[in-house]
Design a protein around this motif. Structure first.
Motif, PDB file in Angstrom:
ATOM      1  N   UNK A 140       0.912  -1.149   0.028  1.00  0.00           N
ATOM      2  CA  UNK A 140      -0.213   0.149   0.058  1.00  0.00           C
ATOM      3  C   UNK A 140       0.908   1.359  -0.016  1.00  0.00           C
ATOM      4  N   UNK A 141       0.292   2.273  -0.505  1.00  0.00           N
ATOM      5  CA  UNK A 141       1.065   3.485  -0.532  1.00  0.00           C
ATOM      6  C   UNK A 141       0.232   4.643   0.306  1.00  0.00           C
ATOM      7  N   UNK A 142       0.698   4.915   1.224  1.00  0.00           N
ATOM      8  CA  UNK A 142      -0.172   5.932   2.072  1.00  0.00           C
ATOM      9  C   UNK A 142       0.392   7.603   1.581  1.00  0.00           C
ATOM     10  N   UNK A 163      12.017  -1.701   8.966  1.00  0.00           N
ATOM     11  CA  UNK A 163      13.152  -1.373   8.314  1.00  0.00           C
ATOM     12  C   UNK A 163      13.263  -2.568   7.022  1.00  0.00           C
ATOM     13  N   UNK A 164      13.601  -1.865   5.735  1.00  0.00           N
ATOM     14  CA  UNK A 164      13.346  -2.767   4.634  1.00  0.00           C
ATOM     15  C   UNK A 164      12.304  -3.084   3.884  1.00  0.00           C
ATOM     16  N   UNK A 165      11.159  -2.662   4.564  1.00  0.00           N
ATOM     17  CA  UNK A 165       9.815  -2.692   4.006  1.00  0.00           C
ATOM     18  C   UNK A 165       9.270  -1.551   3.595  1.00  0.00           C
ATOM     19  N   UNK A 166       9.331  -0.601   4.603  1.00  0.00           N
ATOM     20  CA  UNK A 166       8.698   0.659   4.188  1.00  0.00           C
ATOM     21  C   UNK A 166       9.570   1.796   4.026  1.00  0.00           C
ATOM     22  N   UNK A 167       9.226   2.830   3.031  1.00  0.00           N
ATOM     23  CA  UNK A 167       9.884   3.857   2.699  1.00  0.00           C
ATOM     24  C   UNK A 167       9.124   5.199   2.701  1.00  0.00           C
ATOM     25  N   UNK A 168       9.556   6.126   3.503  1.00  0.00           N
ATOM     26  CA  UNK A 168       8.881   7.440   3.504  1.00  0.00           C
ATOM     27  C   UNK A 168       9.606   8.239   2.661  1.00  0.00           C
ATOM     28  N   UNK A 169       8.867   8.863   2.173  1.00  0.00           N
ATOM     29  CA  UNK A 169       9.356  10.320   1.166  1.00  0.00           C
ATOM     30  C   UNK A 169       8.436  11.511   1.211  1.00  0.00           C
ATOM     31  N   UNK A 170       8.884  12.426   0.765  1.00  0.00           N
ATOM     32  CA  UNK A 170       8.169  13.675   0.800  1.00  0.00           C
ATOM     33  C   UNK A 170       8.519  14.409  -0.753  1.00  0.00           C
ATOM     34  N   UNK A 171       7.129  15.118  -0.915  1.00  0.00           N
ATOM     35  CA  UNK A 171       7.545  16.025  -2.193  1.00  0.00           C
ATOM     36  C   UNK A 171       7.059  17.500  -1.522  1.00  0.00           C
ATOM     37  N   UNK A 172       7.896  18.379  -1.560  1.00  0.00           N
ATOM     38  CA  UNK A 172       7.637  19.587  -0.876  1.00  0.00           C
ATOM     39  C   UNK A 172       6.907  20.713  -1.890  1.00  0.00           C
ATOM     40  N   UNK A 173       6.764  20.193  -3.066  1.00  0.00           N
ATOM     41  CA  UNK A 173       5.890  21.057  -4.255  1.00  0.00           C
ATOM     42  C   UNK A 173       4.580  20.675  -3.851  1.00  0.00           C
ATOM     43  N   UNK A 231       3.634  19.414  -1.332  1.00  0.00           N
ATOM     44  CA  UNK A 231       2.995  19.529   0.092  1.00  0.00           C
ATOM     45  C   UNK A 231       2.672  18.181   0.705  1.00  0.00           C
ATOM     46  N   UNK A 232       3.217  17.144   0.610  1.00  0.00           N
ATOM     47  CA  UNK A 232       2.634  15.707   0.447  1.00  0.00           C
ATOM     48  C   UNK A 232       3.948  14.976   1.106  1.00  0.00           C
ATOM     49  N   UNK A 233       3.417  14.290   2.226  1.00  0.00           N
ATOM     50  CA  UNK A 233       4.571  13.121   2.591  1.00  0.00           C
ATOM     51  C   UNK A 233       3.931  11.624   2.265  1.00  0.00           C
ATOM     52  N   UNK A 234       4.615  10.875   1.953  1.00  0.00           N
ATOM     53  CA  UNK A 234       4.358   9.216   1.498  1.00  0.00           C
ATOM     54  C   UNK A 234       4.909   8.506   2.359  1.00  0.00           C
ATOM     55  N   UNK A 235       3.954   7.147   2.447  1.00  0.00           N
ATOM     56  CA  UNK A 235       4.642   5.784   3.184  1.00  0.00           C
ATOM     57  C   UNK A 235       4.231   4.757   2.087  1.00  0.00           C
ATOM     58  N   UNK A 236       5.457   4.332   1.365  1.00  0.00           N
ATOM     59  CA  UNK A 236       5.329   3.053   0.502  1.00  0.00           C
ATOM     60  C   UNK A 236       5.492   1.955   1.906  1.00  0.00           C
ATOM     61  N   UNK A 237       4.455   1.047   1.657  1.00  0.00           N
ATOM     62  CA  UNK A 237       4.692  -0.082   2.435  1.00  0.00           C
ATOM     63  C   UNK A 237       4.527  -1.399   1.695  1.00  0.00           C
ATOM     64  N   UNK A 238       5.772  -2.178   1.855  1.00  0.00           N
ATOM     65  CA  UNK A 238       5.840  -3.421   1.014  1.00  0.00           C
ATOM     66  C   UNK A 238       5.992  -4.515   2.054  1.00  0.00           C
ATOM     67  N   UNK A 239       5.472  -5.725   1.351  1.00  0.00           N
ATOM     68  CA  UNK A 239       5.749  -6.982   2.269  1.00  0.00           C
ATOM     69  C   UNK A 239       4.944  -6.766   3.469  1.00  0.00           C
ATOM     70  N   UNK A 240       3.759  -6.405   3.526  1.00  0.00           N
ATOM     71  CA  UNK A 240       3.050  -6.056   4.611  1.00  0.00           C
ATOM     72  C   UNK A 240       2.583  -7.590   5.249  1.00  0.00           C
ATOM     73  N   UNK A 241       2.559  -7.298   6.699  1.00  0.00           N
ATOM     74  CA  UNK A 241       2.415  -8.269   7.757  1.00  0.00           C
ATOM     75  C   UNK A 241       0.998  -8.192   8.571  1.00  0.00           C
TER      76      UNK A 241
END
Length: 111
Positions: free
Chosen positions: A18-20, A64-74, A76-86
């Motif tokens: 999922x991507x939040x 760690x190793x499953x989720x990735x946080x990122x941001x787009x300052x243009x 105004x959004x922060x994301x959470x990519x969640x892989x291999x969910x349990x």
């Protein structure tokens, strides 16, 4: 006023992704460190991932190793990519600055 609006939660099978997203308004977004937190029923809210205004990141050991946080300052959004969910990732997920919080989005991992 400051508003943080999360989206992207849902029901997913174990091993899925999922991507939040969290859109911020009413604040100078690029100046704020942002975090994703989660709270499962009967448990305390915990930090999942954090990203500074310069882009440095840190993660809870459990993701760690499953989720990735990122941001787009243009955007105004922060994301959470969640892989291999349990199943233990099931929780309400919130974005926040420590001072301001969104309303949360539910993530349920179940077969």
């Amino acid at each position: 006023q400051v508003q943080l609006v999360e989206s992207g939660g849902g029901l997913v099978q174990p091993g899925g992704s999922l991507r939040l997203s969290c859109v911020a308004s009413g604040m100078i977004f690029r100046m704020f460190p942002m975090g994703w937190y989660r709270q499962a029923p009967g448990k305390q809210r915990e930090l999942v991932a954090r990203i500074t205004n310069s882009g440095s990141t840190n993660y809870a050991d459990s993701v760690k190793g499953r989720f990735t946080i990122s941001r787009d300052n243009v955007k105004n959004t922060v994301y959470l990519q969640m892989n291999s969910l349990k199943p233990e990732d099931t929780a309400s997920y919130y974005c926040g600055t420590g001072q301001y919080w969104g309303q949360g989005t539910q993530v349920t991992v179940s077969s």
